[in-house]
Design a protein around this motif. Structure first.
Motif, short mmCIF file in Angstrom:
data_model
loop_
_atom_site.label_atom_id
_atom_site.label_comp_id
_atom_site.label_asym_id
_atom_site.label_seq_id
_atom_site.Cartn_x
_atom_site.Cartn_y
_atom_site.Cartn_z
N PHE A 1 0.86 -1.17 0.00
CA PHE A 1 0.00 0.00 0.00
C PHE A 1 0.90 1.22 0.00
CE2 PHE A 1 -2.14 -3.39 2.52
CZ PHE A 1 -3.02 -3.76 1.54
N HIS A 2 1.04 1.84 -1.17
CA HIS A 2 2.10 2.82 -1.40
C HIS A 2 2.09 4.03 -0.48
CE1 HIS A 2 3.19 0.58 -4.83
NE2 HIS A 2 2.04 0.78 -5.43
N TYR A 3 0.90 4.54 -0.21
CA TYR A 3 0.84 5.81 0.50
C TYR A 3 0.68 5.63 2.01
CZ TYR A 3 0.38 7.85 -4.12
OH TYR A 3 0.60 8.22 -5.41
N MET A 4 0.86 4.40 2.48
CA MET A 4 0.72 4.16 3.91
C MET A 4 2.08 3.76 4.47
SD MET A 4 -2.70 1.93 3.44
CE MET A 4 -3.03 1.59 5.15
#
Ligand SMILES: Nc1ncnc2c1ncn2[C@@H]1O[C@H](COP(=O)(O)OP(=O)(O)O)[C@@H](O)[C@H]1O
Ligand SMILES: [Mg+2]
Lengths: 365, 287, 246
Positions: C91-94
């Motif tokens: 999950f890229h933005y976490m």
């Protein structure tokens, strides 16, 4: 009924039942996280975005002390109402990745139902507003279930189709007796005697809505929303029932958009089918983009930029010709295009990031 | 009652012709670039007003007005591609948002220039004809014949010319087409321009039959989307077939059941098709 | 020790291509099994079928005595069967910690994490996979080897009974491979059943006591690494493709 459909229906029914039974526990869990959230709130105030948001809010609260001009009150109330609307879109699109272009549906349903209950049943405005928001939740379910199978652009167009369906139904001359056709519902009683009281009612509702939305996105359910946004397949592989959580996101988002719609109708004391137009969905998108996607509080800034700064900027020119009154939308469309077009790190990179660096620099960070 | 069937036949053919022009371009763009262009309705909107301006306000000759309007439509298509679609090719949702913003922008722009009052473009030739006992304006004849010719030409273009073959190649298998040395970007640009041209043609032929308003782009966009979804995104033959089925069904609804149902009919089709058969009637591409 | 995973006559076609062809095998609880085959043999497809990401054309999959054919991926995960992806998905933005927390929030993961508390539980997993000092980073800035470990950490967060690892070593340096070796061994010692794929025989040889080999969607052989490495068809499959065994 074929077996497959029947089992699907019974699955959905039992799923929905479990979901509603789960609400008390989920609420308790949210409650447990509050101390932690208070702490992070204190930190947030001193960040760039936090300061900006608080500044917008304080400015808004101070205005009635200086002037109680009706026009200015109207502008400020629009700002408050639409900031709730924008934040509800942010929860769905920015946090859960479900980019809906039919958000005006929730807004419109909230507006119509609230207006109808005030007008026909004579209920107090607050209860009508809540009923309107609950109706928007139900519509969220009705739209959510078919649209959940759609991804990305298809979801955008599918939800937009829904908003146009409702627009046409509410415009329809044939259904005039039920839905009011072009006239909609008008001559609603005022929310309160003095404009200023209405203003503070709406302000309180807005602040509460933002607190709830922020708590939601910072809680465990918010973590799951973000996971679905970032990679739905990976969320599935991590054991998350993505359908269920997307539906929950649709419902929460629908609820707050419905609140905004209800307040909009109650404050304008009238509602007509134009609330279902694509333009209203556009408002939500542009305000969130202006304030920063996936921030919730950014919606306050975005709504402030749109309804106070842009609108006021072009108001003096309105005297030169009515055409200038359309300029805020025109310009914000342009800004939106430019922002998305030049967002080099994907659309999740908030527009205000560049100014933030400057702010951090000022504070010596 | 008997006449009404004939009404459905004639008015349905008109509707189908317009839808075919609109949906063909929309669907081609999807097939070639995988792009859902929400500015498609705006192509229609702009051409209407430009045509109105050139022909009814500046009093140019009809033929010249038509040609100028089409040129502007094609240029707008090219600009939309270069400025909005090309830079965002990797982000489908980005394209959807900017083209949506483009459509809102155009709507507001037209509002600023022309105001919110409806305008009327008059038919090319006044008068009416009678066919199968139904009387209808001559303009409808232009719509039907013009559309049939164009659909035929587009079919010919795609199957016979080099560019047309490239368009087909890219929409069938992008990777293979790239390996064959086809410049997919250029092909997509041409396709977007063709789609703007077709939407412009639809506007020029059909807009003179009724009022033009600033918000009509959206319903035309969603009709184009409905037909494309119905016929199968990216399938040209499915698109034309879908357009006529939709045209007749809409007119049938409006004559026999209810005009309201007729207006929401294409939208219901979107919802039902996306649910039941996402690949469309003749399409192969998965949604 | 009962059978935990039983795959019978599994077949999957993509258009004219049969990616998995009448494939059957069994894995016992607590076992540590490898699945090898050259690139394109159908290993990933077998994993996709077992974990519910693809529907088989025919055949059945039983997990823990239960027929799981046709269940959705998350339902299968919540029964205790988890897979990782060959091309890592994060999950890229976490943050890295939140990446693992998501798995710990799934029904199964929740049951395990409830006693300790979510943050503590997820941190414990991060220290196990060796990413605790990067807990606050977003995964986009991590090197490939770390992402592979995160992938395993995410899977471990759901508290699985059996772990399907799809080529966890591909594209890693020798050192990074050693890290992951140790990590997987530890998981195996903790009692998690492990099923692991690889297209380079050598990588799996010293790791697993039992190997299943496949080629062009078909089952070839099943046995100890030595037996498999010397099997005629396995040699042909690898040499025929121009790939080396050693
Ligand atoms: N979704 C798909 N569509 C079409 N063909 C596929 C798909 N997935 C895999 N294949 C084909 O199936 C075969 C097996 O692929 P895969 O399972 O990825 O092999 P491995 O993991 O052993 O390298 C390959 O020929 C591949 O091209
Ligand atoms: Mg593989």
């Amino acid at each position: 009924m074929p077996k497959k459909i029947r089992s699907k229906v019974s699955n959905t029914v039992s799923g929905t039942k479990n979901f509603f039974l789960g609400i008390p526990r989920a609420t308790r869990n949210l409650y447990k996280e509050i101390p932690h959230q208070v702490k992070s709130f204190k930190e947030w105030i001193f960040t760039f975005r936090g300061s900006l948001t608080i500044l917008c809010l304080i400015g808004t609260i101070l205005v009635p002390l200086i002037t109680m001009d009706d026009y200015i009150m109207t502008i400020l109330i629009s700002f408050l109402v639409f900031s709730i609307f924008a934040a509800s879109w942010d929860l769905l699109a920015g946090y859960t990745g479900q980019v809906s272009f039919g958000h005006s549906v929730f807004f419109g349903i909230g507006a119509y139902v609230a207006a109808a209950f005030v007008k026909m049943a004579g209920l107090p405005w607050f209860f009508s507003m809540i009923i309107g928001a609950v109706a928007a939740i139900l519509v969220g379910l009705i739209i959510g279930i078919p649209c959940l199978r759609l991804k990305g652009p298809y979801l955008a167009l599918g939800t937009q189709a829904f908003s146009l369906i409702l627009f046409n139904l509410f415009m329809s001359g044939e259904l005039k007796d039920i839905l009011g056709s072009t006239e909609g519902i008008s001559a609603l009683p005022a929310m309160s005697e003095a404009h200023i009281v209405t203003f503070f009612f709406i302000l309180i509702i807005m602040v509460i809505s933002f607190i709830i939305l922020t708590i939601i996105v910072k809680s465990n359910i918010g973590t799951i929303f973000k996971a679905i946004r970032d990679d739905e397949t990976a969320a599935d592989a991590s054991g998350i029932n993505t359908t269920k959580y997307k539906l929950i996101a649709f419902m929460i988002s629908g609820f707050f958009a419905g609140i905004a719609g209800g307040l909009f109708a109650l404050n304008s004391r009238a509602v007509n089918p134009s609330v279902f137009l694509a333009l209203y969905s556009f408002y939500a998108i542009v305000m969130v983009a202006l304030g920063g996607i996936a921030t919730i509080s950014g919606s306050v800034v975005g709504a402030f930029i749109y309804w106070v700064i842009l609108t006021e900027l072009f108001k003096p020119m309105g005297a030169l010709g009515t055409i200038f009154l359309y300029f805020p939308t025109l310009i914000s469309a342009l800004i939106l295009i430019i922002m998305i077009r030049f967002a080099d790190q994907g659309i999740l990179k908030p527009a205000l990031e560049h100014i933030r660096e400057f702010y951090d620099f000022l504070l010596g960070r | 009652m008997i006449f009404q069937i004939e009404n459905v036949l004639i008015f349905g053919t008109v509707q189908g012709s317009v839808l075919a022009l609109l949906a063909l371009g929309f669907s081609l763009v999807f097939g070639v670039g995988g792009v859902l262009n929400l500015g498609h309705g705006a192509f229609y909107l702009i051409t209407c007003y430009v045509f109105y301006l050139i022909w009814r306000v500046l009093f140019f000759d009809l033929i010249i007005s038509i040609i100028l309007s089409l040129i502007i439509a094609i240029i707008v298509g090219g600009v939309v591609y270069l400025a909005l679609i090309k830079p965002l090719q990797d982000s489908h949702i980005g394209i959807v948002i900017v083209t949506f913003a483009f459509a809102v922008f155009m709507q507001e722009f037209v509002k600023v220039i022309a105001g919110i009052k409806p305008h009327y473009i008059s038919p090319f030739i006044f008068g009416s004809v009678e066919f199968l006992g139904v009387t209808f304006p001559i303009q409808f004849v232009f719509v039907i014949i013009g559309s049939l010719i164009l659909v035929f030409l587009v079919g010919l273009f795609i199957s016979k010319t080099k560019i047309g073959k490239s368009i087909r190649a890219v929409s069938q298998d992008r990777e293979a087409a790239l390996l064959m040395g086809i410049n997919a970007d250029r092909i997509l640009m041409i396709t977007v321009m063709i789609s703007a041209f077709l939407a412009g043609m639809a506007a020029i032929l059909y807009a003179p039959t009724s009022a033009i308003t600033i918000d009509m782009g959206w319903s035309f966009l969603l009709s184009a989307f409905a037909v494309s979804v119905f016929g199968g995104m990216g399938s040209t033959s499915g698109c034309v077939l879908g357009a006529f089925i939709m045209g007749y069904a809409k007119t049938f609804c409006s004559v026999f059941i209810s005009p309201t149902l007729a207006t929401v009919f294409p939208l219901l089709v979107i919802v039902v098709m996306l649910l039941v058969r996402p690949q469309g009637l003749l399409g192969k591409k998965e949604v | 020790m009962g059978v935990i995973l039983e795959v019978k006559n599994l077949t999957k076609k993509f258009g004219g291509l049969t990616a998995v062809n009448d494939f059957s095998f069994e894995i016992k609880r607590g076992e540590f099994v490898g699945l090898i085959g050259p690139n394109g043999a159908g290993k990933t497809t077998v994993f996709n079928l077992i974990s519910g990401f693809e529907k088989p054309n025919s055949g059945s999959i039983r997990f823990d005595g239960m027929d799981i054919t046709g269940l959705k991926p998350y339902q299968i995960v919540n029964l205790g069967l988890v897979r990782t992806f060959q091309l890592v998905r994060s999950f890229h933005y976490m943050s890295v910690l939140d990446n693992v927390s998501v798995a710990c929030l799934s029904p199964r993961g929740k049951k395990a994490s409830e006693k300790v508390g979510l943050d503590k539980y997820a941190s414990r997993i991060l220290s196990e996979v060796g990413l605790i000092d990067k807990a606050r980073f977003p995964p986009v800035i991590l090197p490939h080897g770390d992402l592979r470990r995160l992938e395993i950490g995410k899977a471990a967060g759901t508290n699985p009974q059996i772990l399907l690892l799809d080529e966890p070593f591909s594209g890693l340096s020798y050192e990074e491979q050693e890290h992951i070796h140790a990590l997987i061994r530890r998981l195996s010692n903790e009692g998690v059943t492990i099923f692991i794929t690889g297209h380079v025989l050598r990588e799996l040889m010293n790791l697993v006591p039992r190997v299943i080999a496949m080629h062009q969607g078909k089952f070839i052989t099943d046995g100890s690494p030595q037996e498999v490495a010397n099997h005629k068809l396995v040699l042909e499959a690898y040499l025929g493709r121009g790939g080396g065994i050693a």
